[in-house]
Structures are given as C-alpha cells and as structure tokens.
Scaffold this active site. Sequence first.
Site, PDB file in Angstrom:
ATOM      1  N   CYS A  70     -30.837  55.523  -9.682  1.00  0.00           N
ATOM      2  CA  CYS A  70     -29.774  55.745  -8.696  1.00  0.00           C
ATOM      3  C   CYS A  70     -30.031  56.359  -7.405  1.00  0.00           C
ATOM      4  CB  CYS A  70     -28.752  56.389  -9.415  1.00  0.00           C
ATOM      5  SG  CYS A  70     -27.231  56.452  -8.132  1.00  0.00           S
ATOM      6  N   CYS A 102     -23.535  58.565 -16.321  1.00  0.00           N
ATOM      7  CA  CYS A 102     -22.119  58.747 -15.569  1.00  0.00           C
ATOM      8  C   CYS A 102     -21.586  57.168 -15.869  1.00  0.00           C
ATOM      9  CB  CYS A 102     -22.124  58.768 -14.145  1.00  0.00           C
ATOM     10  SG  CYS A 102     -22.877  57.163 -13.109  1.00  0.00           S
TER      11      CYS A 102
END
Length: 377
Positions: free
Chosen positions: A111, A210
């Site tokens: 990410c 997440c």
Amino acid sequence: MTQNSQRPRPLRVLAAMSGGVDSAVAAARAAEAGHDVTGVHLALSANPQSFRTGARGCCTIEDSRDARRAADVIGIPFYVWDLAERFREDVVEDFVAEYEAGRTPNPCLRCNEKIKFAALLDKALALGFDAVCTGHYATVVMGPDGARELHRASDMAKDQSYVLGVLDERQLAHAMFPLGDTLTTKDEIRAEAERRGLAVAKKPDSHDICFIADGDTQGFLADRLGRAEGDIVDESGTKVGSHDGAFGFTIGQRKGLRIGHPAPDGKPRYVLDISPVDNTVTVGPAAALDVTALTAHKPRWCGTAPTGPGDYTAQLRAHGGETAVTAELAGGTLHVRFEEPVRGVAPGQAIVLYDGTRVVGSATIATTERRRGALAG
C-alpha cells in the site's frame, strides 16, 4: 528532506489523514511548522462500512468523518479521494494472488509503495503540492551527497521504516514524516492530540489487515479462492493431516494445523513448505525452519543501488528485530547470507537492508536456503 531543516518558503503539503491519531498529529505539526497543508482521506473500499470491526481497519465512513473533524480543528482544507479501484487492483488482488502462489505478502508495504507514495504522490505533484505527509514513524535526512536518505525513527519502539523500505529517492524527496524524530511514547502523542483539541486522541489504533474486517485471513482467502482439500505431510512425505487449502498457511505457522497425533518426539510441528501445485503443506520440527541464506527479487533502493558485496543488518518483518547479513546484488537478484540462522522466513515477505539506521532498500524474498542445504520456496 531533513525534518528540522529551515526552509526558505513554506511547502505545499498534502497530509494523508487516515482518521487515526498519528496522521492527525502529523498534519497538525506540519501546519504548525508553517507549511501550507491540505488534508486528504483515502477512500480505499467500495463498501467502506465493511472495513472496520472494533479496532480493525482504517478505511470506514467513520474514519473519514474523524479525519474531517481533525482537519477542521487544525484549520486546513480537507478532501476525500476515491482510490478504491486502484487499492483493489494493486493491494487486495496482489495479496490474494501471492497467497494462491504459496507466498506470504505484506499488504501494508504494498500500500505504501503503490498507493500512498505512487498514486497519491503522483496526483499530489500534478496538483502542485511539494510533499506528502503521513503519520509514519521514520525520518528522511539529507545525505552527505545531497540526496535524501530514509532512516529509522528516533524511537526504535515505534519505528516503521520497514514498511517504507520500498520508497525510492524520488519519492523520499517528496515525503514528510513529522513524527519520526519524536522521542515520546504513544501516550504522549495521544496527550498532544488532546492538547490540540483533536477528538481522535483516545481512538484505538487500527491493526491487522485493513481490508479483512474480522481478522480471519484464512476465511477471506477461502471466499475468494475456494476451499480445496489437500494433504499435510511430514518431511518424509507421510500424510499426517489434511487442510482446506494450502493458501491458508504460511511458513513457520504452528497453530491451526489440524494434525490429529503428535510428532514421534512429542514436540510441536511447524509449516516448513507450501506447495500450491499439488496443494500440499509440509510440516516438521522448529529446527528445520533455520534459514542460512536467501535470494530476493524486485529490489527497490532508497537511493543508489549498492555495488559489490556488503555487510548490513536486515529486518524480515514489520515488528521483527535486526540480524547481521552479507548481501550482494547480481543480475537483478539480491543474494543474502545470514551470520546466524533465522527462522520463519517465507517467500513473498520483504527483506529490508539497513546500514546503521539508514534504510538501504527492500526486496521480495524468492527462495530460502535451509541449514540442511534444501532450497525452499
């Protein structure tokens, strides 16, 4: 970008605000330093209601609202940018594909590479911003040759340089980490947030992955890859159990093996190898996990690529310690040998090299060499 250096002019800074306390305090410090700061929250889920269960996740509507309230208190403009499709392609689909191939990826590192310091930074630069600010605990300093270097945070207990080891020199030139030189506890960061009037001061930290709201990685993968029963075998190839999909395991795993009887020596068994081709998981004693060397591909350097063999320390997981290594880049492949054997090293993980506190670079582990001379991965 030296964190405490004097600037002839304020920078235009885009502060990535997750809705948590660290990114809120980082944005506040950047604004207090005189920079022209704009806050942005990244919408990374097409269904944001599903991304949080308790303290998990960081990408819900609730988080977006928390980030907006923090920006209002700081007194900076605030926007929400939809990067859900890019996140799905570059992070979630990569995560699933890596597990399907029998490897163990790090989605947070991916990410940072693909979203926060590629998609976000590119968009920020196109809009005329000078830097992207995040709440990571790491520091960027000016090296002797004028190039930017990534270093560990001043407080090793909070250091997050491992997940930033994929950043190249161009990205570092536009990165700002206001918390990196902070020698304070997390409680003190929360106290600072409270003094600043930020409502996120007592908000729990997000953790785990997440986009897996309930923390059930095996269930998440099974939903996408399907369940496929296979064998669990010992080092001799004898079947000792079964599983619902080799993708649900990682090298070094001990729990959840569903082996009905103990090993002959009565000691625990660990995952030694994962073979997606025949859907087989091999288990054995802890000693068989000892790795003496590895190869890694897709190297990314935080500056100039090293030449020739060199002595470094290496970190193999986000919250792991350092270990002494010798490393050499040859033909685009990083060859690493450990001074002392290490355990639980899995293909797909990142190895990050350090020279003192300086991050040299990162690469993705391809193969490992065990003490017995067998090549895994």
